[in-house]
Scaffold this motif. Structure first.
Motif, PDB file in Angstrom:
ATOM      1  N   LEU A   1     -14.296  -4.148 -28.071  1.00  0.00           N
ATOM      2  CA  LEU A   1     -14.997  -4.837 -28.809  1.00  0.00           C
ATOM      3  C   LEU A   1     -14.990  -6.443 -27.623  1.00  0.00           C
ATOM      4  O   LEU A   1     -16.628  -6.570 -27.823  1.00  0.00           O
ATOM      5  CB  LEU A   1     -14.235  -5.633 -29.733  1.00  0.00           C
ATOM      6  CG  LEU A   1     -14.959  -6.314 -31.144  1.00  0.00           C
ATOM      7  CD1 LEU A   1     -16.146  -5.945 -31.532  1.00  0.00           C
ATOM      8  CD2 LEU A   1     -14.851  -6.659 -32.216  1.00  0.00           C
TER       9      LEU A   1
ATOM     10  N   PHE B   1     -16.094  -0.974 -33.323  1.00  0.00           N
ATOM     11  CA  PHE B   1     -15.076  -1.358 -32.847  1.00  0.00           C
ATOM     12  C   PHE B   1     -14.729  -2.111 -33.545  1.00  0.00           C
ATOM     13  O   PHE B   1     -13.404  -1.602 -33.906  1.00  0.00           O
ATOM     14  CB  PHE B   1     -15.575  -2.410 -31.188  1.00  0.00           C
ATOM     15  CG  PHE B   1     -15.274  -1.205 -30.311  1.00  0.00           C
ATOM     16  CD1 PHE B   1     -14.397  -0.336 -29.683  1.00  0.00           C
ATOM     17  CD2 PHE B   1     -17.027  -1.166 -29.687  1.00  0.00           C
ATOM     18  CE1 PHE B   1     -14.911   0.018 -28.555  1.00  0.00           C
ATOM     19  CE2 PHE B   1     -17.253  -0.527 -28.379  1.00  0.00           C
ATOM     20  CZ  PHE B   1     -16.263   0.347 -27.757  1.00  0.00           C
ATOM     21  N   LEU B   2     -15.674  -3.359 -34.708  1.00  0.00           N
ATOM     22  CA  LEU B   2     -14.767  -3.588 -35.822  1.00  0.00           C
ATOM     23  C   LEU B   2     -14.148  -2.784 -36.664  1.00  0.00           C
ATOM     24  O   LEU B   2     -12.968  -2.922 -37.562  1.00  0.00           O
ATOM     25  CB  LEU B   2     -15.293  -4.626 -35.862  1.00  0.00           C
ATOM     26  CG  LEU B   2     -15.363  -5.766 -37.238  1.00  0.00           C
ATOM     27  CD1 LEU B   2     -14.338  -6.347 -36.404  1.00  0.00           C
ATOM     28  CD2 LEU B   2     -15.948  -6.909 -37.611  1.00  0.00           C
TER      29      LEU B   2
ATOM     30  N   GLN C   1     -20.783  -2.818 -31.386  1.00  0.00           N
ATOM     31  CA  GLN C   1     -19.778  -3.902 -31.969  1.00  0.00           C
ATOM     32  C   GLN C   1     -19.361  -3.838 -33.930  1.00  0.00           C
ATOM     33  O   GLN C   1     -17.990  -4.191 -33.374  1.00  0.00           O
ATOM     34  CB  GLN C   1     -20.509  -5.314 -31.984  1.00  0.00           C
ATOM     35  CG  GLN C   1     -20.869  -5.851 -30.738  1.00  0.00           C
ATOM     36  CD  GLN C   1     -21.728  -7.317 -30.884  1.00  0.00           C
ATOM     37  OE1 GLN C   1     -22.123  -7.139 -31.470  1.00  0.00           O
ATOM     38  NE2 GLN C   1     -21.264  -7.469 -29.142  1.00  0.00           N
ATOM     39  N   ASP C   2     -19.804  -3.405 -34.461  1.00  0.00           N
ATOM     40  CA  ASP C   2     -19.579  -3.184 -35.810  1.00  0.00           C
ATOM     41  C   ASP C   2     -18.396  -1.930 -36.124  1.00  0.00           C
ATOM     42  O   ASP C   2     -17.421  -1.815 -36.989  1.00  0.00           O
ATOM     43  CB  ASP C   2     -21.074  -3.527 -36.905  1.00  0.00           C
ATOM     44  CG  ASP C   2     -21.440  -4.087 -36.846  1.00  0.00           C
ATOM     45  OD1 ASP C   2     -21.320  -4.840 -36.608  1.00  0.00           O
ATOM     46  OD2 ASP C   2     -22.541  -4.320 -37.070  1.00  0.00           O
TER      47      ASP C   2
END
Length: 83
Positions: free
Chosen positions: A45, A8-9, A5-6
């Motif tokens: 995400l 994708f962010l 997730q990090d």
């Protein structure tokens, strides 16, 4: 957040910077790449977060912390007739 997730962010933020740079330099190709990669990163995400939510909700919770028999006994032991 997980590492994925990090990532994708971070990709979404990088895509915004590329889009901004392409807009300032008036390079249409950079703007197109930035907008497309931002869209794909945000969709990825959201898909990852939805999957994590579904997995988290579908997992069974642990055993009950309270034994119902012990709870019933503790409530009835405090009644005036049981003293």
């Amino acid at each position: 957040m997980t590492t994925t997730q990090d990532q994708f962010l971070g990709l979404a933020l990088l895509a915004l910077l590329v889009t901004l740079g392409g807009e300032l330099l008036a390079v249409t190709l950079l703007v197109t790449i930035g907008v497309t990669s931002f869209f794909l990163a945000v969709v990825g995400l959201f898909a990852l977060m939805t999957a994590a939510l579904i997995v988290g909700v579908s997992q069974r919770s642990g055993p009950d912390m309270y034994d119902p028999v012990l709870i019933d006994r503790s409530h009835t032991a405090t009644l005036p007739d049981d003293r």
